[in-house]
Design a protein around this motif. Structure first.
Motif, PDB file in Angstrom:
ATOM      1  N   PHE A 161      21.647  34.845  17.904  1.00 18.21           N
ATOM      2  CA  PHE A 161      21.192  33.460  17.776  1.00 18.21           C
ATOM      3  C   PHE A 161      22.034  32.503  18.591  1.00 18.21           C
ATOM      4  CE2 PHE A 161      20.114  35.491  13.721  1.00 18.21           C
ATOM      5  CZ  PHE A 161      18.744  35.364  13.792  1.00 18.21           C
ATOM      6  N   LYS A 162      23.247  32.935  18.962  1.00 18.86           N
ATOM      7  CA  LYS A 162      24.199  31.948  19.488  1.00 18.86           C
ATOM      8  C   LYS A 162      23.848  31.470  20.883  1.00 18.86           C
ATOM      9  CE  LYS A 162      27.381  35.565  20.941  1.00 18.86           C
ATOM     10  NZ  LYS A 162      28.751  36.043  20.910  1.00 18.86           N
ATOM     11  N   GLU A 199      20.719  26.431   4.329  1.00 18.11           N
ATOM     12  CA  GLU A 199      22.096  26.449   4.810  1.00 18.11           C
ATOM     13  C   GLU A 199      22.552  27.877   5.038  1.00 18.11           C
ATOM     14  OE1 GLU A 199      21.218  25.574   1.830  1.00 18.11           O
ATOM     15  OE2 GLU A 199      22.536  26.399   0.287  1.00 18.11           O
ATOM     16  N   LEU A 200      23.637  27.992   5.773  1.00 14.33           N
ATOM     17  CA  LEU A 200      24.127  29.316   6.176  1.00 14.33           C
ATOM     18  C   LEU A 200      24.490  30.135   4.943  1.00 14.33           C
ATOM     19  CD1 LEU A 200      24.732  30.730   8.861  1.00 14.33           C
ATOM     20  CD2 LEU A 200      27.089  30.062   8.565  1.00 14.33           C
ATOM     21  N   GLY A 201      24.006  31.357   4.905  1.00 13.43           N
ATOM     22  CA  GLY A 201      24.323  32.226   3.779  1.00 13.43           C
ATOM     23  C   GLY A 201      23.361  32.103   2.619  1.00 13.43           C
ATOM     24  N   TYR A 202      22.270  31.334   2.803  1.00 13.66           N
ATOM     25  CA  TYR A 202      21.320  31.129   1.702  1.00 13.66           C
ATOM     26  C   TYR A 202      20.662  32.439   1.296  1.00 13.66           C
ATOM     27  CZ  TYR A 202      17.176  29.493  -0.734  1.00 13.66           C
ATOM     28  OH  TYR A 202      16.194  29.302  -1.653  1.00 13.66           O
ATOM     29  N   PHE A 203      20.281  33.242   2.281  1.00 16.69           N
ATOM     30  CA  PHE A 203      19.579  34.491   1.981  1.00 16.69           C
ATOM     31  C   PHE A 203      20.531  35.636   1.674  1.00 16.69           C
ATOM     32  CE2 PHE A 203      16.352  32.257   4.468  1.00 16.69           C
ATOM     33  CZ  PHE A 203      15.323  32.312   3.563  1.00 16.69           C
ATOM     34  N   SER A 204      21.831  35.403   1.851  1.00 14.41           N
ATOM     35  CA  SER A 204      22.791  36.466   1.583  1.00 14.41           C
ATOM     36  C   SER A 204      23.387  36.375   0.192  1.00 14.41           C
ATOM     37  CB  SER A 204      23.919  36.426   2.616  1.00 14.41           C
ATOM     38  OG  SER A 204      23.385  36.553   3.896  1.00 14.41           O
TER      39      SER A 204
END
Lengths: 150, 130
Positions: B55-56, B79-84
């Motif tokens: 993605f970067k 937000e980052l980490g939502y699905f983790s």
């Protein structure tokens, strides 16, 4: 035979320069304490930079894992359906193929199941050759040699 | 995914899978209607920027897509980490029974001497030595 004028090889005037045999020390830029301090400074700076990079990489990894987690149900649902469809096709093909054999039951060897203690309604994943038995050869080759080009 | 993980059987989770697929298709239809260009630009960028589709390298197209999704569909990027994160699923499906091992006696009683001994049904597996 003619006379040959030999010339004796002699040292230069004033003699040879004296041979340097004493130890000439290398010029010291740092003493021990400075070197220890430099080592500590460089190492701590490197660890700091390493940790910054580690945090950045960890965030990228989390982002990637997010995407994988979000996509997994969609892909798995499709894959499960196509897998079960292929199993159904295999069963139908086997029934069609072995219909003239008396006493043959589909999924068993003349009525004898593969495993005695496994309940009948449990889904057993077939081996690769069995799963691709009634498909094209290319489909089997693509799956079997998948690791060769990946 | 809870069904899939718990039951360990794709046959029992076909309805859930169909719901997942229809939801995903509905979402992609809406995206196609509203934000087709930025979506395709982002997908193209992901596909052609790096072999692992990182993605970067695609932050610009990603920002364009995010803006479009926010404006047209009102969807924000989680937000980052939502699905983790671990998530609790509410379900009506009863919990599957854990697999129980059969219990065997410590010593199996030996067969009586007059037990009928028949020849092996499918022949010997050492047939090539005989």
């Amino acid at each position: 035979m003619a006379e040959v004028n030999y010339k004796q090889d002699m040292p230069p005037k004033g003699g040879y320069a004296p041979i340097v045999f004493q130890n000439i020390p290398v010029k010291k830029y740092f003493n021990g304490y400075t070197m220890f301090a430099g080592f500590a400074a460089i190492t701590s700076f490197s660890f700091y930079m390493y940790y910054q990079n580690f945090k950045r990489r960890r965030l990228l990894k989390i982002e990637r894992q997010d995407a994988i987690n979000a996509l997994e149900p969609i892909l798995l649902a499709e894959r499960d359906r196509s897998y079960l469809k292929q199993l159904r096709r295999n069963v139908e093909e086997e029934a069609e193929l072995m219909k003239n054999v008396p006493g043959w039951e589909v999924g068993t060897y003349y009525g004898e199941p593969i495993y005695k203690t496994v309940p009948k309604e449990k889904l057993l994943d077939p081996i690769l050759e069995e799963y691709y038995a009634h498909t094209s050869e290319k489909a089997y080759d693509d799956k079997a040699n998948e690791f060769l080009w990946r | 995914m809870l069904c899939r993980r718990e039951e360990k059987d794709p046959r029992k989770c076909l309805d859930e899978g169909k719901a997942v697929t229809s939801c995903a298709l509905e979402f992609f239809r809406q995206v196609k209607k509203t934000c087709r260009e930025p979506f395709e630009a982002y997908a193209h960028c992901l596909e052609y920027s790096s072999p692992e589709m990182a993605f970067k390298y695609c932050r610009k197209t990603q920002a364009a897509l995010d803006n479009c999704m926010m404006d047209k569909m009102g969807l924000d990027r989680p937000e980052l980490g939502y699905f983790s994160r671990p998530r609790v699923h509410k379900t009506q499906r009863p919990k599957p029974e854990p697999e129980t091992l059969p219990k065997y006696p410590n010593q199996i009683p030996s067969l009586p001497d007059d037990f009928p001994r028949e020849p092996a049904k499918h022949g010997s597996r050492w047939f090539f030595f005989n």
